[in-house]
Scaffold this motif. Structure first.
Motif, PDB file in Angstrom:
ATOM      1  N   ILE A   1      -7.530   5.102   5.896  1.00 40.38           N
ATOM      2  CA  ILE A   1      -6.901   3.571   5.537  1.00 40.38           C
ATOM      3  C   ILE A   1      -6.266   3.880   4.081  1.00 40.38           C
ATOM      4  O   ILE A   1      -6.457   4.879   3.296  1.00 40.38           O
ATOM      5  N   VAL A   2      -5.407   2.917   3.725  1.00 33.57           N
ATOM      6  CA  VAL A   2      -4.723   2.956   2.614  1.00 33.57           C
ATOM      7  C   VAL A   2      -5.059   1.601   1.873  1.00 33.57           C
ATOM      8  O   VAL A   2      -4.521   0.571   2.725  1.00 33.57           O
ATOM      9  N   ASP A   3      -5.393   1.421   0.879  1.00 27.30           N
ATOM     10  CA  ASP A   3      -6.019   0.044   0.082  1.00 27.30           C
ATOM     11  C   ASP A   3      -4.694  -0.477  -0.493  1.00 27.30           C
ATOM     12  O   ASP A   3      -4.639  -0.471  -1.760  1.00 27.30           O
ATOM     13  N   PHE A   4      -3.859  -1.045   0.315  1.00 32.50           N
ATOM     14  CA  PHE A   4      -2.577  -1.647  -0.564  1.00 32.50           C
ATOM     15  C   PHE A   4      -2.976  -2.717  -1.188  1.00 32.50           C
ATOM     16  O   PHE A   4      -2.328  -3.113  -2.421  1.00 32.50           O
ATOM     17  N   ASP A   5      -3.814  -3.483  -0.859  1.00 37.02           N
ATOM     18  CA  ASP A   5      -4.451  -4.778  -1.476  1.00 37.02           C
ATOM     19  C   ASP A   5      -4.780  -4.181  -3.019  1.00 37.02           C
ATOM     20  O   ASP A   5      -4.468  -5.013  -4.068  1.00 37.02           O
ATOM     21  N   ALA A   6      -5.555  -3.338  -2.937  1.00 38.11           N
ATOM     22  CA  ALA A   6      -6.210  -2.933  -4.330  1.00 38.11           C
ATOM     23  C   ALA A   6      -4.996  -2.320  -5.395  1.00 38.11           C
ATOM     24  O   ALA A   6      -5.175  -2.490  -6.353  1.00 38.11           O
TER      25      ALA A   6
ATOM     26  N   ALA B   1      -7.033 -10.084 -12.592  1.00 36.03           N
ATOM     27  CA  ALA B   1      -7.498 -11.354 -13.264  1.00 36.03           C
ATOM     28  C   ALA B   1      -7.467 -12.361 -12.093  1.00 36.03           C
ATOM     29  O   ALA B   1      -8.250 -13.339 -12.113  1.00 36.03           O
ATOM     30  N   GLN B   2      -6.621 -12.124 -11.109  1.00 32.92           N
ATOM     31  CA  GLN B   2      -6.447 -13.136 -10.147  1.00 32.92           C
ATOM     32  C   GLN B   2      -6.138 -12.495  -8.761  1.00 32.92           C
ATOM     33  O   GLN B   2      -5.114 -12.100  -8.096  1.00 32.92           O
ATOM     34  N   PRO B   3      -7.341 -11.930  -8.209  1.00 36.44           N
ATOM     35  CA  PRO B   3      -7.051 -10.920  -7.104  1.00 36.44           C
ATOM     36  C   PRO B   3      -6.621 -11.543  -5.525  1.00 36.44           C
ATOM     37  O   PRO B   3      -6.164 -10.619  -4.812  1.00 36.44           O
ATOM     38  N   GLN B   4      -6.164 -12.821  -5.667  1.00 38.22           N
ATOM     39  CA  GLN B   4      -5.711 -13.480  -4.476  1.00 38.22           C
ATOM     40  C   GLN B   4      -3.945 -13.299  -4.730  1.00 38.22           C
ATOM     41  O   GLN B   4      -3.383 -13.924  -3.954  1.00 38.22           O
TER      42      GLN B   4
END
Length: 452
Positions: free
Chosen positions: A406-411, A417-420
């Motif tokens: 996997i590659v965690d592009f989201d992280a 402060a606003q992870p969305q």
């Protein structure tokens, strides 16, 4: 619409004067041989066609299975594409995204930025989404100097079973003969086609992120000087891939995705899409670890259903599994299913789709890296319910599921402060797409050892 698309390859017949197949047609006899290829470099004045003949095989460009063929043993390693000349590696790709009205009589000069170089090239042309046979009476390849100008002396005629004019049936791609042109790593090529008449809707890749050129009238494919190319476009017409011969690389990696992979938000003409940045990182590796990078992103594309272009699942063979030398597939796709209309609300549908995709890739000996879906808080389509689906999908991907890595592009790009939401420094301004810094962050999140 053809889901996976069919691919046919210009047939190189040793010891035969003509080749007979069932798909693309060329317009004279004669076929290239290894001796002829080594001894001469065809220029843009190569012989023209004189008599119709079928001259293509129903086969993909890598030797992988095609419609109607038996599936390969999933436990066997994927063989590199070989022919009498050597080993082919995919170095550039643009996945067909739709059609637009044709420009009869025009010459299209496409600028393509390759990842790895080689001792020769071949091009993949497309009529995959067309509705009528596509006739091309001239195709050329050259090194680009600047704008629409070719490097003097680098212009080459592209042939198909030894001749320059070809007709590509609707629903198909066609791979050319080898073109004797040494291609440097990271070079810009000019791939030019002339369409003498109206062959119906033109298959193209809409969001190229690259200025390309059109000569409104006349066969200007062989022009080294780009003065006749008075019109510009930011789409690629009729060209969907470039391979190079005997690259200093171990194969290629395909990035399958949507606009985030296609490069929306990055600087025009700068080659700052995250797959381009990944290619730059791979270029620093020794040849036995280096890979060509193929960008199979389509802006607006979905994983689960056709929308802008065929869905990720239905185009998987044509845009990924059949490409030359593919060893690894990175999948970043699904955000348009979540936020689009109608929107996908069942995270289980994504899980099933990813499992299907991975199983199909494994049947070709290709490993799959799953990428988490990136934030889009603040964009117009954002809702809390849709965000909940994204989080469920990302939990599945992070758990490994069917993926080989996997590659965690989201992280890599979210705002702590606003992870969305995307970090402001990575946001192109629409809260969905990435600027150049964000594209670099995505590329740097890929563990290069996972691609070995």
């Amino acid at each position: 619409m053809v889901g996976a698309g069919r691919v046919v390859v210009g047939l190189l017949v040793l010891g035969l004067g003509a080749a007979v197949g069932t798909a693309g047609t060329v317009e004279t006899a004669g076929a290239a041989t290894p001796d002829a290829f080594a001894a001469s470099a065809p220029t843009a004045s190569a012989p023209r066609a004189s008599a119709p003949q079928a001259a293509a095989l129903k086969a993909d460009a890598s030797g992988a299975s095609v419609p109607g063929a038996s599936a390969p043993d999933a436990s066997a390693p994927k063989a590199r594409a070989r022919d009498p000349f050597g080993t082919w590696t995919g170095t550039w790709e643009a996945a067909p995204s739709g059609t637009v009205p044709a420009h009869p009589g025009a010459s299209f000069r496409n600028v393509v930025h390759v990842s790895v170089g080689g001792g020769a090239a071949r091009v993949r042309l497309t009529n995959r989404l067309g509705t009528a046979p596509l006739r091309l009476d001239a195709v050329t390849v050259a090194l680009r100097e600047s704008g629409a100008d070719a490097v003097p002396g680098s212009m080459r005629a592209v042939t198909f079973a030894g001749v320059t004019a070809v007709t590509i049936p609707a629903g198909e791609d066609l791979v050319s003969d080898p073109v004797p042109l040494a291609v440097p790593d990271g070079a810009d090529l000019l791939v030019t086609v002339h369409t003498p008449g109206d062959s119906g809707p033109a298959t193209y890749h809409r969001a190229a992120g690259q200025t390309n050129y059109r000569a409104p009238q006349g066969n200007r494919a062989a022009d080294e000087d780009g003065a006749a190319y008075t019109a510009t476009t930011t789409s690629w017409y009729y060209v969907t891939g470039v391979d190079v011969l005997d690259a200093q690389a171990a194969g290629s990696v395909v990035a399958l995705g949507d606009s985030l992979t296609d490069g929306n938000g990055s600087t025009l003409d700068a080659n700052h899409r995250w797959p381009d940045r990944l290619a730059e990182r791979l270029a620093t590796l020794p040849s036995y670890r280096r890979l060509g990078v193929l960008n199979a992103g389509i802006s607006g594309n979905r994983l689960l259903r056709d929308d802008v272009g065929p869905s990720g699942l239905s185009r998987l063979d044509a845009d990924a599994l059949s490409r030359s030398g593919v060893r690894v597939l990175i999948v970043l796709e699904g955000i348009n299913d979540i936020k689009g209309t109608p929107n996908a609300t069942d995270s289980g549908a994504f899980e099933d789709a990813y499992r299907t995709l991975v199983a199909r890739a494994h049947a070709h000996g290709i490993r799959v890296i799953g990428a988490t879906l990136t934030p889009y808080g603040g964009a117009g389509a954002f809702t809390a319910a849709r965000e909940a689906v994204r989080q469920k999908v990302n939990t599945f991907i992070r758990g490994g599921g069917p993926f080989d890595g996997i590659v965690d592009f989201d992280a890599a790009v979210r705002d702590p402060a606003q992870p969305q939401r995307i970090l402001p420094g990575y946001d192109s301004g629409d809260h969905l797409h990435f600027n150049d810094a964000g594209m670099r962050a995505l590329a740097e999140a890929v563990d290069l050892t996972a691609l070995d």
